[in-house]
Design a protein around this motif. Structure first.
Motif, mmCIF file in Angstrom:
data_model
loop_
_atom_site.group_PDB
_atom_site.id
_atom_site.type_symbol
_atom_site.label_atom_id
_atom_site.label_comp_id
_atom_site.label_asym_id
_atom_site.label_seq_id
_atom_site.Cartn_x
_atom_site.Cartn_y
_atom_site.Cartn_z
ATOM 1 N N GLY A 68 8.265 -8.573 -13.236
ATOM 2 C CA GLY A 68 8.399 -8.060 -14.595
ATOM 3 C C GLY A 68 7.455 -6.921 -14.930
ATOM 4 O O GLY A 68 7.649 -6.232 -15.927
ATOM 5 N N GLU A 69 6.413 -6.746 -14.099
ATOM 6 C CA GLU A 69 5.326 -5.836 -14.476
ATOM 7 C C GLU A 69 5.010 -4.883 -13.329
ATOM 8 O O GLU A 69 5.107 -5.252 -12.164
ATOM 9 C CB GLU A 69 4.051 -6.650 -14.767
ATOM 10 C CG GLU A 69 4.251 -7.775 -15.762
ATOM 11 C CD GLU A 69 3.061 -8.734 -15.836
ATOM 12 O OE1 GLU A 69 2.034 -8.477 -15.190
ATOM 13 O OE2 GLU A 69 3.186 -9.749 -16.531
ATOM 14 N N GLY A 70 4.590 -3.684 -13.695
ATOM 15 C CA GLY A 70 3.976 -2.807 -12.699
ATOM 16 C C GLY A 70 4.952 -1.970 -11.900
ATOM 17 O O GLY A 70 6.138 -1.860 -12.224
ATOM 18 N N THR A 71 4.435 -1.397 -10.815
ATOM 19 C CA THR A 71 5.209 -0.430 -10.021
ATOM 20 C C THR A 71 6.420 -1.066 -9.358
ATOM 21 O O THR A 71 7.356 -0.360 -9.006
ATOM 22 C CB THR A 71 4.336 0.200 -8.917
ATOM 23 O OG1 THR A 71 3.716 -0.870 -8.198
ATOM 24 C CG2 THR A 71 3.270 1.093 -9.476
ATOM 25 N N LEU A 72 6.390 -2.369 -9.153
ATOM 26 C CA LEU A 72 7.522 -3.049 -8.510
ATOM 27 C C LEU A 72 8.418 -3.767 -9.517
ATOM 28 O O LEU A 72 9.208 -4.640 -9.143
ATOM 29 C CB LEU A 72 7.017 -4.021 -7.437
ATOM 30 C CG LEU A 72 6.341 -3.370 -6.223
ATOM 31 C CD1 LEU A 72 5.777 -4.427 -5.270
ATOM 32 C CD2 LEU A 72 7.314 -2.461 -5.476
#
Ligand SMILES: C[S@@+](CC[C@H](N)C(=O)[O-])C[C@H]1O[C@@H](n2cnc3c(N)ncnc32)[C@H](O)[C@@H]1O
Ligand SMILES: Nc1nc2[nH]cc(C(=O)O)c2c(=O)[nH]1
Ligand code: SF4
Ligand SMILES: [Mg+2]
Length: 264
Positions: free
Chosen positions: A39-43
């Motif tokens: 749900g979060e970040g670069t991925l």
């Protein structure tokens, strides 16, 4: 994992004592283990298996994983059991999170087993503890002063954790080693513009101390909010701050999609 399988420990001292006692034995205290989208970040958006360990050395007032920090709940699972549950899902990415997964020495053994099996590993960490492990992405979320559980903000007591949280929330040496040794992102939980001077100061110091380049692209601002309602209050201001300062913005897809329900 249904919470009904879990053991509920009464207080923080007990879980921390327990975690230390158990360091010499196999296994980890697991709060939940599930498949979702990162749900979060670069991925963000990548199908991933989440392994959530219980126990934390900090106590953010806003912690969205209350039952790993303020009121830890878990079942002790052996590594083989954890690996079998992970392999029962069809995913290439595993996210080890918590609580604070790096308080547990056994997290290293789990990461080694995952690496041998060819998984991409992300570790979600508050950045106060360094461990040498096969980590493909160190997702580091240093805790700002606005996370401190003052008496007015304490979700469970009257500020008993304030001093300890405040003194332990930043460890420059651990942060430097994490960014030197791993691909990383620095993911700050932001409520409003008052958080920005501290982020800039922390980055300036880390860039001096760490023997690795930190670009503004490595810095992500994430709106504070564990519910759709709260995120609706914070996200536009945080997106504006990302544009103003040239950092990245990260959504919280699992909150948008599922309102941060258990096992999402
Ligand atoms: C529950 S923490 C577990 C990993 C580690 N203890 C840490 O704090 O990075 C997982 C992620 O959720 C973030 N987080 C926790 N509560 C939040 C909230 N109310 N709003 C936004 N992000 C939150 C943390 O900053 C961290 O990036
Ligand atoms: N879908 C989803 N993505 C996440 N990324 C980091 C999470 C965490 O709790 O560490 C998390 C989580 O709890 N759920
Ligand atoms: S460091 Fe992470 S797990 Fe610990 S209290 Fe803060 S957000 Fe929760
Ligand atoms: Mg979460």
């Amino acid at each position: 994992m249904p919470v009904s399988d879990s053991v509920n420990l009464e207080n923080a001292a007990e879980i921390e004592g327990k975690a230390e006692d158990e360091e010499s034995t196999e296994g980890l205290p697991i709060n939940e283990l599930f498949s979702s989208l990162q749900g979060e970040g670069t991925l963000a958006g990548v199908p991933s298996v989440f392994v959530r360990t219980s126990g934390c050395n900090l106590r953010c007032w806003f912690c969205d994983s209350y039952h790993t920090s303020w009121e830890p709940t878990h079942a002790w699972l052996g590594l083989e059991e954890i690996l079998a549950k992970i392999e029962s899902f069809d995913a290439d990415h595993v996210v080890l999170t918590g609580g604070e997964p790096l308080i547990h020495e056994e997290s290293v053994a789990l990461l080694e087993e995952l690496d041998e099996r060819g998984y991409h590993t992300t570790v979600e960490t508050n950045g106060t503890i360094y461990r040498d492990a096969p980590i493909d992405l160190a997702s580091v979320s240093p805790k700002l002063e606005s996370s401190t559980p003052t008496p007015e903000r304490d979700p469970s007591g009257e500020g008993e954790w304030e001093a300890r949280h405040e003194s332990d929330r930043i460890d420059m040496d651990s942060l430097a080693r994490l960014v030197e040794d791993y691909d990383f992102q620095l993911k700050f939980v932001v409520t409003d513009a008052e958080d920005m001077p501290e982020i800039l100061d922390l980055l300036a110091e880390l860039r001096t101390v760490a023997d690795a380049p930190i670009s503004d692209d490595d810095v992500l601002l994430m709106p504070e909010g564990a519910t759709r309602e709260r995120l609706a209050e914070t996200r536009t201001a945080v997106a504006d701050l990302a544009m103003e300062y040239g950092f990245r913005y990260t959504p919280r897809l699992h909150v948008d999609l599922w309102n941060d329900a258990p096992e999402t």
